[in-house]
Motif scaffolding. Structure first.
Motif, mmCIF file in Angstrom:
data_model
loop_
_atom_site.group_PDB
_atom_site.id
_atom_site.type_symbol
_atom_site.label_atom_id
_atom_site.label_comp_id
_atom_site.label_asym_id
_atom_site.label_seq_id
_atom_site.Cartn_x
_atom_site.Cartn_y
_atom_site.Cartn_z
ATOM 1 N N ASP A 188 0.767 -1.074 -0.185
ATOM 2 C CA ASP A 188 -0.109 -0.083 -0.041
ATOM 3 C C ASP A 188 0.812 1.059 -0.072
ATOM 4 O OD1 ASP A 188 -1.096 -2.515 1.458
ATOM 5 O OD2 ASP A 188 -3.097 -1.043 1.297
ATOM 6 N N ALA A 203 -3.946 -4.853 -3.610
ATOM 7 C CA ALA A 203 -5.534 -5.061 -4.088
ATOM 8 C C ALA A 203 -6.107 -5.984 -2.989
ATOM 9 C CB ALA A 203 -5.563 -5.203 -5.576
ATOM 10 N N PRO A 204 -5.427 -7.112 -2.909
ATOM 11 C CA PRO A 204 -5.972 -8.158 -2.198
ATOM 12 C C PRO A 204 -6.681 -7.772 -0.837
ATOM 13 C CG PRO A 204 -4.368 -9.140 -3.104
ATOM 14 C CD PRO A 204 -4.151 -7.846 -3.412
ATOM 15 N N GLY A 205 -6.142 -6.816 -0.077
ATOM 16 C CA GLY A 205 -6.469 -6.550 1.180
ATOM 17 C C GLY A 205 -7.062 -5.068 1.195
#
Length: 290
Positions: free
Chosen positions: A35, A191-193
């Motif tokens: 991030d 993106a996944p989290g």
């Protein structure tokens, strides 16, 4: 004069990079690594694009592809380095990352079928011992140290390809594309989290500093400098990065000057200097573009 300016620019880049290790170490306590990187390189890409929006359009399709490849290599290395930094001390991370200086002439020699000098192999042995002292806990190497070592190899590949592909004329556009590719890779990783943004004003200041100074300007300076210098010369100048990293971490961070850092770091630095000063003339890799 251009060579001296390029050397000064690259040395300045290593100082800026070295200053980021303890900042990233602190920031990762609150923001996940992918991030943080996504935000950092998105800011860097946007800044470069806004300053010269037509630069990319002047590149040939081949140079755009090469820039994207270089950005992909650097992006994966950045993700691995930042994740590794969350599992090891900033000063240790800086020294292990510096192993790309030893790997660069070896990779360049393999890529161009040149003989690797015996002194380079001696340097590889020294660096391996230094890495063991820095990283080994019992009979196992920690996750942070291992992933940071892989990132160092990727940085070496990036140095080699930039020395072959970059030109002074295309440096700005190449740096912009690289920043864009790195940002995309980091957004995919985050993106996944879901994307977590910094909340503290101090974290935003650190992120913007690393985006503009250690991201956009550093990539621009490195790309231009490597159009004037061969990979071995560039890597020699970059030996200062782990020195700067340890200095900043000890001076402004909360890390002590332990025996592992003193002995292991000294061996790694000795290996870097030996490999580059002895093999510099034999592993010249900059060649004109066809």
């Amino acid at each position: 004069m251009r060579t001296r300016l390029a050397a000064a620019a690259l040395l300045s880049v290593t100082a800026v990079w070295g200053s980021t290790f303890f900042l990233i170490k602190d920031l990762l306590d609150r923001v996940p690594a992918p991030d943080f990187l996504a935000v950092r390189f998105a800011i860097a890409f946007t800044a470069l694009l806004l300053l010269a929006p037509r630069a990319i359009g002047r590149l040939s399709p081949e140079m755009r592809r090469r820039s994207a490849y270089a950005g992909g290599i650097y992006g994966v290395a950045q993700i691995m380095q930042t994740v590794g930094l969350g599992h090891t001390d900033a000063s240790v991370s800086g020294f292990i990352t510096g192993l790309y200086v030893v790997a660069t002439p070896v990779l360049a020699s393999l890529a161009f079928r040149q003989r690797v000098p015996r002194t380079v192999w001696v340097a590889v042995g020294l660096s391996t011992m230094g890495l063991a002292i820095l990283s080994l806990r019992g009979f196992a190497v920690g996750f942070g140290e291992s992933i940071t070592f892989v990132c160092a190899i990727l940085y070496a590949v990036h140095i080699v390809v930039l020395s072959r592909w970059s030109t002074a004329r295309d440096a700005y556009a190449m740096a912009t594309i690289q920043m864009g590719v790195i940002a995309v890779l980091c957004f995919i990783a985050a993106a996944p989290g879901g994307l977590t943004l910094p909340e503290r004003s101090g974290d935003w200041v650190a992120t913007v500093y690393m985006a503009l100074a250690a991201g956009a300007l550093a990539m621009l300076a490195q790309t231009w400098a490597q159009s004037q210098l061969d990979a071995s010369r560039a890597a020699l100048l970059m030996t200062m990065e782990p020195v700067f990293a340890a200095t900043f971490a000890i001076t402004f961070g909360d890390e002590g000057l332990g025996w592992r850092l003193l002995i292991g770091g000294a061996l790694v630095l000795a290996a870097m200097v030996l490999a580059e000063t002895s093999g510099r003339s034999e592993t010249h890799v900059q060649v004109p573009l066809d």
